[in-house]
Structure formats: structure tokens, C-alpha cells
Write an enzyme that holds these catalytic residues in place. Structure first.
Site, short mmCIF file in Angstrom:
data_model
loop_
_atom_site.label_atom_id
_atom_site.label_comp_id
_atom_site.label_asym_id
_atom_site.label_seq_id
_atom_site.Cartn_x
_atom_site.Cartn_y
_atom_site.Cartn_z
CG HIS A 461 -10.37 4.23 -67.90
ND1 HIS A 461 -9.76 4.21 -69.13
CD2 HIS A 461 -9.61 3.44 -67.09
CE1 HIS A 461 -8.69 3.42 -69.07
NE2 HIS A 461 -8.58 2.95 -67.84
CD GLU A 462 -9.78 3.12 -63.28
OE1 GLU A 462 -9.76 1.87 -63.12
OE2 GLU A 462 -8.83 3.73 -63.78
CG HIS A 465 -10.25 -1.38 -65.93
ND1 HIS A 465 -9.62 -2.16 -66.88
CD2 HIS A 465 -9.54 -0.22 -65.86
CE1 HIS A 465 -8.57 -1.50 -67.36
NE2 HIS A 465 -8.51 -0.31 -66.76
CG HIS A 468 -12.56 -7.15 -68.73
ND1 HIS A 468 -11.29 -6.83 -69.15
CD2 HIS A 468 -12.86 -8.32 -69.33
CE1 HIS A 468 -10.85 -7.77 -69.97
NE2 HIS A 468 -11.77 -8.68 -70.09
#
Length: 670
Positions: A461-462, A465, A468
Site C-alpha cells: 500500500h505505502e 503511494h 505516485h
């Protein structure tokens, strides 16, 4: 001597020279950076030339470089490696920074220049990205109170300063409660615990200076303890301490702080002409209004609650079979759910965990990024802010893309949770700069460090990010990377979690810590089959938190947030054995700052899209389909906030999805 925070950084990739920076450097560096930024703003506002995009908007984009560098370093170490001096500095900096930015937003000459440009926007010859930056800059000033006058303007400045102070206090109180509490475990208390939990408890005891193993309030330790400890009394003691963070009375109690924050947010919104804070906050999000948020959450609440109640009845029966009378309690749920998972899916977390080594999961996240986007990762040996940190240079086709830093282990100096931040964001103006991206997690230490499946999902998940940020390709820093609508920012992170569940990824990287053997096919099948296990519980605890957050902000601010929380949960009929994922006194997402205030729903809003987005890869026949990967990068990961979120998603997928994909993804569809 020159302050290292203000000097030119001659380090590799101009990384902050952490080995040369001391805590005593921060205050003078901040003062100097504020003075420099103040002078830059004054020069823009007083420019005798007619306002233009270049001399006003681009000048604002270029201003504050020194301030960005100082704050990028300070808030990195204040969040991930705090100490009493850094906490003191944080308390001093928060109101000072709030006053600084309030001074900028209330600069009438500057706002007049922006207003003139906004009125002339159709005749300025701006490209699409420039037009977007002008709109966002003007809107940001208006929403900060730039158009207010007199007493209203002065009160807005007071509110901003007070909110900054309160948010810092909330965070530090929570950190203190999490840091100070631990429960000693005698050797007999370790009976029934898997080896990895015992190892983590011993490592935590060593970190706390305790004579033996301990349970702390780190999620990566307390959750497996609640899953595996057969000692109901110890589970209750640990759970009550976990649930009481921020509500223990005394100087670290957050309840009065939460009440004051809510009251000030309501006042702030009304000064700007909004009926309540939720209306103000959601105006710029994809959801647009509290009604649309509630519609989504309630569409999920019904199926999730029904599933949780059915699961709870089965777990309570197991409790009674163990000879315990009475109701299933919150400290029982994870223990009996783990027993049930083992019975129904023949999946034992203790047997699974040796296959989820931290280092191998990091490799897996990198390998997926390589196959999808061509990124390569080379370890860097550079000074960082803590010995636990490690760094990599990220390249593509031999060209530098970013520096990625990982800080994975729990410690008393680190706030709880997991997060991604950019110490330097990607931009091409006023100069080309590559991002420096940080992932911070709170995994239990071990030799080797082993993850739960939930931990591994958090790592992916991290890293979503981080992608991105790393793949951002825009001109202006203000719209770079994760500078998007709050209910869109979780799309890349939640989407990337899906690659953990791709069978070929687990086959390659889920290898046993001792034997090196790949995860057996039958275990792999069980992991994937159990992916939606206990989704009723997980969805209910999340949606309850999101609905309480919304209720706090969509009407009059409650004088007693705890009473309002109880009222909302009673109206929902929250099952007795399930609590909010984040109760008010430790709801850092909502009260440590404005980031997720009236916006905790955004994880679920993004999940509606992430389930649908991954389906695009499945429809293409491969999780690594190059055309879908290229479309994802071109339309979402590289574009930052350069266009409206809905427009970006439609460009990738061709349409917006409905809630059905989410319910199906969570196994809650009828």
C-alpha cells in the site's frame, strides 16, 4: 559555521546531510527560511508590473525553497524518530508556521493579483496545466480566507494558529501513550504464542529496557498477541490499554482537544460561508458533498454488518465451547477469528508468517514496479536519520528517477501507523528536480523480520503511494505526485495491494525464512481463498470510524465528542464485540491535522475505483499487461493533480465504477 540545513547539499542526489544536522540547527534554519520566504512573498505582492502568470503564480511556485527543505527534514525526523527536543520544537513551530501561512493568505495585494489573473484567465493563453495551477492557487487563497476582512480575517488567523497547536498536542499525546505503556510477560505468559510473536515481544522488551518480553501498543505486536494468546485476562488488559490511548486522563488526554478542534473547524467553515465543516471540506473532493459520502458508506454498512453479526455468532459459540460464559468481547474476536480461519481454511498465521520475510516482500514490491513500469532499484549507502533506514536509487533505462527511503521497524520514537511522504517532490519548474520519497512503517523487528499478511499488504500500500510520487511527471510542484483530491489519493496505494495477491508474485517471493523453499501450492491456494476472511469485522470497524468522522463535521460541532460517538454507534447498531478502528481520542487521521478530517471515508471511495481498476488488468488477461500499465502511468500515476480526479480515472478506464465492484472485492456481495 554555516547551518547545514541552509547550505548547498553536495551529497549524492542532494539528499539532506543527516549526519551533519543537529536538533539545534532546526530553529535558526526555520527562522532564516521564514524570513527568506516572507521577503519573496513581499516582492511578488509589491511588483509594480501588471500581474501575469509568470510574475505571480510561477513566482509563488518558485518561492520558499529553503523553507521546503527545512520542513522536509524536520517533519521527517519529528514523525519517525522523535525525542523530547524535537517534540518541543514541533510545539513551537506549529503556531509559527500557521501564522506565517495565514499572513500570506491575508496579503491583500497578493490576492488582488491572483483575483485579476482569475478574472482574465480566458485571455492569458495558458496551457491546461497552467490553467489548473491558477485555478487551484486562487481557490486555495479563497478557501484560506483571503477574501475576509476586519474581525473575520483576524479571527481566521487565530483559529488557524490554535488548530495547529492542538493538532500537534493531539499527536504528541498519542505518541506518549503509545510509547509509555507496555505489559511485562512472564515466561508462562508466552505459552501458546507462536515463535514470531515471542521473538517480537523479546525485541520490544529489549527496546524498552525491560527485563524480559513485553507487549507494546505497536499494531504489529499487539494484533498478533490478541490473535494468539490463549490468556483471556492478558488479552483484555492489552486491548483495554490499546483502546484507551488518548483517554487515560491527565496531561495526555485528547478528549478536550478533540472537542475544541471540532468547534474551531465549524467556526472556520462558517466564517467562509459554509453551513458546516463537512460541506467546506468535501467541496473540493470527488464526493462533493456529505450526502454522497453517507450514501456510499451506508451502501456498504448493511452487508458488512450482516456478515459481521453472522461471524460474531459463530465466534461466540466457540468462546462458549471453551467454557467461557457470557458475550464475545472485543479482546476475544481476533483470537477466535484466527482459530476459525485455521479450522475453515486450514491457514495458520504462525505457519504462514515465515514465508513473508520483510526483505523478500520489499523485493516483491520492487519487482512488480519493474515489470509494470520498468523501474530498477539500486541500494545506496548514504547517511540517513536512523540506522533502521535504508535507501535505493530508482532508475529507468539507466536514467535517474528518484531516491526511495524505507524505514520499516516500530520503535518508541516513531508515531504509530504507516505513511508515505516526499522529502522533495518532483517538478520541472523553476528547475528540474527528482523526488526523494519515504515509506515509514511499524513492523516488529526480528531476525529475520517476518510480516503478517496484513503487514505485507501495508508495505505494498505505502509503496503504491511512493510510485505516485516517483512516477510524477508535471511541471509544477503544487500539483505533483499525491497532490490530488483526498478521496483519490488512496487509489494508487490500494490498487497496488492487488499485486501482492497475484499468484506468480507469491510463488517467487514468498520463500521460507529458514529453508528458502517457496510457499507450497496448497498454502498459496489457502492464502488466496482466505483473502476475504473476516471482512465483515474489518469493514464494520472501518465504516463505523468513517461515519463518526462524518457526523462530527456535518452538523453543529458536538460539545462532547465521546457522547456523539456513542450516539452514532448506537444508531448504527455496532456489534458489541467490534469497536471503531480509531476511537476519537486516538483518531490521528482526523485530529492530528486537517488531512483526513471529514475525509476518513476516502479509503473506501478510492476502493470503489481500485477494485474496478485492477479488473482492467484481469480483463486484459494479465496483472502485468503492458498496455494497461502504460495507461495507468500516463493517466493516473504521472499526472498528479493536473486534472480533476474523475477525468483522470475516466481517461484510464473509460467510465466511473459503482459500489458493486467494492462489495464483490470484499466478498460482501449478495
Amino acid at each position: 559555521m554555516t547551518n547545514p540545513l541552509l547550505a548547498d547539499w553536495t551529497t549524492p542526489f542532494e539528499i539532506a546531510p543527516f549526519d551533519a544536522i543537529s536538533d539545534e540547527d532546526f530553529a535558526p534554519a526555520l527562522d532564516a527560511a521564514l524570513d527568506a520566504h516572507r521577503a519573496e512573498i513581499a516582492a511578488i505582492a509589491a511588483n509594480p508590473e501588471a500581474p501575469s502568470f509568470a510574475n505571480t503564480v510561477e513566482a509563488l511556485e518558485a518561492a520558499g525553497e529553503a523553507l521546503d527543505r527545512v520542513l522536509g527534514v524536520f517533519y521527517t525526523v519529528a514523525g519517525a524518530d522523535s525525542n523530547p527536543r524535537r517534540e518541543e520544537l514541533q510545539r513551537a513551530f506549529s503556531p509559527k508556521l500557521a501564522a506565517h501561512y495565514a499572513e500570506i493568505s491575508s496579503n491583500k495585494a497578493l490576492f488582488r493579483r491572483l483575483a485579476t489573473l482569475w478574472e482574465q484567465r480566458d485571455s492569458l493563453g495558458l496551457d491546461a496545466e497552467q490553467a489548473r495551477v491558477l485555478m487551484l492557487t486562487h481557490r486555495g487563497f479563497v478557501r484560506s480566507g483571503a477574501a475576509l476582512e476586519g474581525a473575520a480575517e483576524a479571527r481566521m488567523t487565530e483559529i488557524k494558529g490554535r488548530l495547529a497547536t492542538l493538532g500537534t498536542a493531539f499527536t504528541q499525546n498519542l505518541l506518549a501513550d503509545e510509547r509509555d505503556w507496555f505489559m511485562d510477560l512472564a515466561e508462562k505468559d508466552l505459552e501458546g504464542l507462536p515463535e514470531f510473536v515471542v521473538d517480537a515481544a523479546r525485541a520490544a522488551g529489549a527496546e524498552k529496557g525491560a527485563p524480559g518480553p513485553v507487549v507494546t501498543l505497536s499494531r504489529s505486536l499487539i494484533v498478533p498477541f490478541l490473535q494468539f494468546s490463549p490468556r483471556r485476562d492478558l488479552r483484555e488488559n492489552a486491548f483495554r490499554a490499546w483502546a484507551a490511548r488518548g483517554a487515560n486522563g491527565g496531561p495526555t488526554d485528547n478528549r478536550a482537544i478533540a472537542a475544541e478542534i471540532l468547534a474551531l473547524r465549524e467556526e472556520r467553515a462558517k466564517l467562509l460561508g459554509y453551513p458546516n465543516f463537512a460541506a467546506y471540506k468535501l467541496e473540493t473532493e470527488m464526493a462533493g458533498s456529505p450526502d454522497r459520502v453517507r450514501e456510499l458508506l451506508m451502501a456498504v454498512w448493511g452487508p458488512a454488518k450482516a456478515r459481521a453479526e453472522a461471524d460474531g455468532a459463530l465466534l461466540e459459540a466457540m468462546l462458549h465451547e471453551d467454557g467461557v460464559n457470557g458475550a464475545l468481547e472485543p479482546w476475544d474476536w481476533r483470537y477466535y477469528a484466527e482459530k476459525r480461519r485455521k479450522a475453515e481454511h486450514d491457514l495458520d498465521e504462525a505457519a504462514l508468517k515465515p514465508y513473508l520475510q520483510l526483505d523478500r516482500m520489499i523485493e516483491a514490491s520492487f519487482a512488480c514496479a519493474n515489470r509494470l513500469f520498468g523501474l530498477e532499484f539500486r541500494p545506496l549507502d548514504i547517511p540517513l536519520y536512523h540506522p533502521d533506514c535504508r535507501a535505493w536509487e530508482v532508475t529507468r533505462h539507466g536514467k535517474h528517477v528518484a531516491v526511495f527511503i524505507g524505514d520499516y521497524f516500530a520503535r518508541g520514537s516513531k508515531r504509530s501507523g504507516a505513511w508515505c511522504s516526499a522529502m522533495r517532490a518532483q517538478a520541472k519548474f523553476p528547475k528540474v528536480q527528482a523526488p526523494v520519497v519515504l515509506n515509514v512503517c511499524n513492523f516488529a523487528k526480528g531476525s529475520p523480520a517476518l510480516l503478517s499478511y496484513d503487514d505485507a499488504r501495508t508495505l505494498f500500500h505505502e509503496f503504491g503511494h511512493a510510485l505516485h510520487q516517483m512516477l510524477s511527471d508535471v511541471t509544477y510542484e503544487s500539483i505533483s505526485g499525491t497532490s490530488v483530491a483526498r478521496d483519490f489519493v488512496e487509489l494508487p496505494s490500494q490498487l497496488y495491494e492487488h499485486w501482492l495477491e497475484v499468484p506468480e508474485v507469491l510463488k517467487e517471493f514468498a520463500t521460507h525464512a529458514r529453508t528458502g523453499a517457496a510457499m507450497p501450492q496448497d498454502m498459496l491456494d489457502k492464502v488466496l481463498a482466505a483473502a476475504n476472511f473476516d471482512q465483515g469485522f474489518q469493514t464494520v470497524e472501518y465504516v463505523a470510524s468513517a461515519l463518526v468522522d462524518l457526523a462530527f463535521h456535518e452538523g453543529a460541532a458536538p460539545a462532547d465528542p465521546m457522547a456523539k460517538q456513542a450516539e452514532v454507534l448506537a444508531d448504527l447498531g455496532l456489534p458489541h464485540a467490534i469497536t471503531m478502528r480509531h476511537a476519537t481520542p486516538h483518531f490521528a487521521h482526523v485530529f492530528s491535522g486537517d488531512g483526513y478530517s471529514s475525509g476518513y471515508y476516502s479509503y473506501m471511495w478510492s476502493e470503489v475505483m481500485d477494485a474496478d481498476a485492477f479488473a482492467a488488468f484481469e480483463e486484459a488477461g494479465s496483472a502485468f499487461d503492458p498496455d494497461r500499465a502504460r495507461a495507468l502511468e500516463e493517466n493516473i500515476l504521472s499526472t498528479g493533480g493536473s486534472r480533476e480526479a474523475a477525468e483522470l480515472y475516466i481517461a484510464f478506464r473509460g467510465r466511473l465504477p459503482g459500489v458493486e465492484a467494492l462489495l464483490k472485492g470484499r466478498g460482501l456481495a449478495a
